[in-house]
Design a protein around this motif. Structure first.
Motif, PDB file in Angstrom:
ATOM      1  N   ALA A 239       1.057  -1.349   0.018  1.00 43.81           N
ATOM      2  CA  ALA A 239      -0.044  -0.002   0.149  1.00 43.81           C
ATOM      3  C   ALA A 239       0.742   1.257   0.035  1.00 43.81           C
ATOM      4  N   GLU A 240       2.149   1.088   0.102  1.00 48.14           N
ATOM      5  CA  GLU A 240       3.043   2.341  -0.139  1.00 48.14           C
ATOM      6  C   GLU A 240       2.844   2.861  -1.502  1.00 48.14           C
ATOM      7  N   ILE A 241       3.073   4.090  -1.604  1.00 51.38           N
ATOM      8  CA  ILE A 241       3.126   4.944  -2.879  1.00 51.38           C
ATOM      9  C   ILE A 241       4.554   5.246  -3.450  1.00 51.38           C
ATOM     10  N   ALA A 242       5.335   4.623  -4.350  1.00 49.37           N
ATOM     11  CA  ALA A 242       6.513   5.023  -4.701  1.00 49.37           C
ATOM     12  C   ALA A 242       6.434   5.836  -5.857  1.00 49.37           C
ATOM     13  N   VAL A 243       7.484   6.558  -5.984  1.00 48.31           N
ATOM     14  CA  VAL A 243       7.502   7.744  -7.352  1.00 48.31           C
ATOM     15  C   VAL A 243       8.881   7.424  -7.984  1.00 48.31           C
ATOM     16  N   PHE A 244       8.760   7.455  -9.325  1.00 48.00           N
ATOM     17  CA  PHE A 244       9.682   7.001 -10.350  1.00 48.00           C
ATOM     18  C   PHE A 244      10.135   8.032 -11.379  1.00 48.00           C
TER      19      PHE A 244
END
Length: 252
Positions: A239-244
């Motif tokens: 449920a973590e939001i990662a940004v790339f």
């Protein structure tokens, strides 16, 4: 031969047609450096031998089969931190026009045009020049597979391969430029919220669990949005939001 467009306001009033060239973006950037660039100028090539794509990739195109061209724009009404809105506006315009030919076309982040089940049919490469902290020019390179039917990669396709129909390149070019101009005018009018909403609505794999890789590791994630600076936001299984950023993730 591609002629000056009569049905636009400023795009395509200065058209540089070349039978063959290495890269339309390089030629357009040279026009900018030589102070010969006008906003709305277009460089178009019948055979682009060393076209450029994102991540330093090449864009291969057979002579006389596709559209490869570059637009010169002057988005000095925007801050340089807002560059991705230009990307989204151009992507939306191409999607809007091409869906008349291929209704299932989607935009793959950041700016590829793909048809699920077939592959990539187009791409955008934007290269910018700056004067201090001010945005001077944007050179928008567009490559679109139209009538080509043989590709080295099985990930590539074309409008003709998908529809079975031969497309008139000059007519398609005219329609695309007209649509792009409307998208750029929308950007100038400050319709940024609408531009982003449309981009997200047409985003490939949005809200779909799929496989990706980053830093040599594979993982499953779900695209949930785009950050203010144009990075890809992916929800992970925890449920973590990662940004790339552009070179930080690969689609599998």
């Amino acid at each position: 031969m591609y002629k000056i467009l009569a049905n636009t306001i400023f795009l395509g009033k200065d058209v540089h047609f070349l039978p063959e060239c290495h890269s339309t973006n390089d030629i357009a950037l040279n026009l900018v450096r030589q102070k010969r660039a006008l906003e709305g100028s277009i460089v178009i090539c019948d055979h682009q031998s060393k076209g450029k794509g994102q991540r330093g990739n090449s864009w291969s195109s057979q002579a006389g089969q596709n559209l490869t061209f570059s637009l010169i724009l002057r988005p000095d009404f925007m801050d340089i931190t807002e560059q991705f809105y230009l990307n989204m506006a151009i992507s939306n315009s191409l999607k809007q026009m091409l869906q008349d030919y291929v209704p299932t076309i989607e935009v793959k982040w950041p700016n590829d045009l793909v048809v699920p089940g077939y592959g990539k049919i187009g791409g955008i490469l934007i290269e910018n020049t700056f004067s201090g902290k001010e945005w001077e020019f944007a050179v928008v390179g567009i490559g679109l597979n139209v009538n080509q039917v043989d590709f080295e990669s099985n990930r590539a396709s074309s409008i003709k391969l998908i529809t079975g129909s031969e497309i008139n390149l000059e007519e398609l070019f005219r329609l695309l430029i007209t649509q792009i101009e409307q998208g750029y005018i929308q950007l100038k009018k400050g319709k940024w919220k609408e531009i982003k909403q449309e981009y997200l609505m047409n985003l490939y794999r949005k809200e779909i669990w799929a496989n990706y890789s980053s830093n040599g590791e594979q993982f499953e994630g779900k695209i949930v949005g785009i950050s203010a600076d144009g990075k890809l936001k992916i929800e992970l299984k925890n449920a973590e939001i990662a940004v790339f950023g552009l070179k930080e993730i690969s689609f599998l």
